[in-house]
Design a protein around this motif. Sequence first.
Motif: not given
Length: 299
Positions: A199-216, A232-242
């Motif tokens: 995630f850090e590597a991607l954050r350094r490479a681009i200047d737009v928000p990045i999303l992390a998918n924390m699916t179990e 530097g992650v800007n959004l995090v989703i837990w798509p299927v958790s609920l």
Amino acid sequence: MLYANATAAAKRQALRARLASGDLLRLPGAFNPLSARLIERKGFDGVYISGAVLSADLGLPDIGLTTLTEVATRAHQIARTTDLPALVDVDTGFGEPMNVARTVQELEDAGVAGLHIEDQVNPKRCGHLDGKEVVDEATARKRIHAAVDARRDPDLLVMARTDIRAVAGLPAAVDRAKALVDAGADAIFPEALTTLTEFEALRRAIDVPILANMTEFGKSELFTVDQLRDVGVNLVIWPVSLLRLAMGAAVRGLDELTERGALTAKLPDMQDRAELYDLLDYEGYNHFDANIFNFEVRS
């Protein structure tokens, strides 16, 4: 009472403003409109509408079997229920670039604040399954170009998802993310990154928000909000958790009913009637009904 007070345009503007602030936004996945209302009640920043959840809700695997109509209908039902911005998964856009354009406008009309389009071969498969295939860079760029050109509200967030990490490694994911940003993507969803260093590597490479998918049960470790914020992650989703929590509780409840013939022991685990009625705003409907019933026409 009824639906959200905020307009779709206002929710899109709010999402843009929050992303511009540098805050990390938390978007649990809503599996129906009622769960979206609960997400708002609990103080989260947005609602995520997962393609995998929609497929499962229809009794189907997440292999590209759902249609634009099904996704747009469910997205509309969920987005209108909450004042939170809704981000929806539209898979590969349901076809060629012209289909992608129609998809964007249908979802715009459904009231979502943002959507993401991926670079898998159509039909796609779940992003955490093996054997994925991705399209070439030119095709991926065309999808994003079509999406950006089709939106009528410039505040609609067009996010590009890339699945190339699992196919060709992190350097390829960084290159693909750069290309998608160049094509006009407002944000990047790098699927199935495995470490915080990635995630850090991607954050350094681009200047737009990045999303992390924390699916179990997937390929990514389940990092905390604080860990993701720190890289530097800007959004995090837990798509299927609920959905997983709800279905797990349903399994245990049905087992209890089979074994004991009653659910008395499960009552402490249930949302009680008062909590449900409060979430549904029964009082607001009662007030509305009373006003209508008591209305008098004066001469």
